[in-house]
Design a protein around this motif. Structure first.
Motif, mmCIF file in Angstrom:
data_model
loop_
_atom_site.group_PDB
_atom_site.id
_atom_site.type_symbol
_atom_site.label_atom_id
_atom_site.label_comp_id
_atom_site.label_asym_id
_atom_site.label_seq_id
_atom_site.Cartn_x
_atom_site.Cartn_y
_atom_site.Cartn_z
ATOM 1 N N GLN A 8 -33.674 3.299 24.067
ATOM 2 C CA GLN A 8 -33.602 3.448 22.618
ATOM 3 C C GLN A 8 -33.535 2.047 22.015
ATOM 4 N N ILE A 10 -31.743 0.014 19.061
ATOM 5 C CA ILE A 10 -30.626 0.096 18.131
ATOM 6 C C ILE A 10 -30.576 -1.232 17.388
ATOM 7 N N GLU A 14 -28.407 -3.763 10.474
ATOM 8 C CA GLU A 14 -29.695 -3.254 9.977
ATOM 9 C C GLU A 14 -29.950 -3.594 8.509
ATOM 10 N N THR A 21 -32.490 -6.366 16.697
ATOM 11 C CA THR A 21 -32.987 -5.206 17.426
ATOM 12 C C THR A 21 -32.596 -5.324 18.894
ATOM 13 N N CYS A 24 -31.860 -0.743 24.404
ATOM 14 C CA CYS A 24 -30.715 -0.175 25.109
ATOM 15 C C CYS A 24 -31.177 0.963 26.006
ATOM 16 N N ASN A 49 -20.977 1.324 24.338
ATOM 17 C CA ASN A 49 -21.684 1.912 23.211
ATOM 18 C C ASN A 49 -20.728 2.069 22.031
#
Length: 103
Positions: A8, A10, A14, A21, A24, A49
């Protein structure tokens, strides 16, 4: 750039001027052998996480992973890493790795 079954992206920070970026890979818990098959020395991070916020000397806040362990890997080197419950593997591009469960 290949996310596959476990990957993914993440983005930390943001909605800031400098989004980060992260690639993961949420692999099953366990011990893995990681081999660097790329052309350059690289690193792999095993991160929790969970996002934390830190503040720099100028008072600017930014997001980071709450806990993690970095591993440096030379070209053609194989290392062993452990991914615990609630953790994932993060890599930076351009990184070319082979990841297999340790036996």
């Amino acid at each position: 750039g290949e996310l596959g079954e476990y990957g993914q992206t993440i983005v930390l920070g943001e909605n800031t001027e400098f989004p980060d970026t992260n690639y993961c890979y949420f692999v099953p818990d366990g011990v893995y052998q990681v081999t660097n098959v790329g052309e350059y020395r690289t690193h792999v991070d095993v991160n929790k996480n969970e996002i934390a916020t830190e503040t720099d000397a100028d008072g600017n806040s930014y997001e980071v992973w709450a806990d993690g362990t970095p591993y440096l890997i030379d070209v053609d080197e194989t290392i062993e890493i452990t991914v615990s419950d609630g953790y994932f593997i993060e890599i930076e591009e351009p990184t070319h790795l082979i990841l297999v469960p340790a036996t």
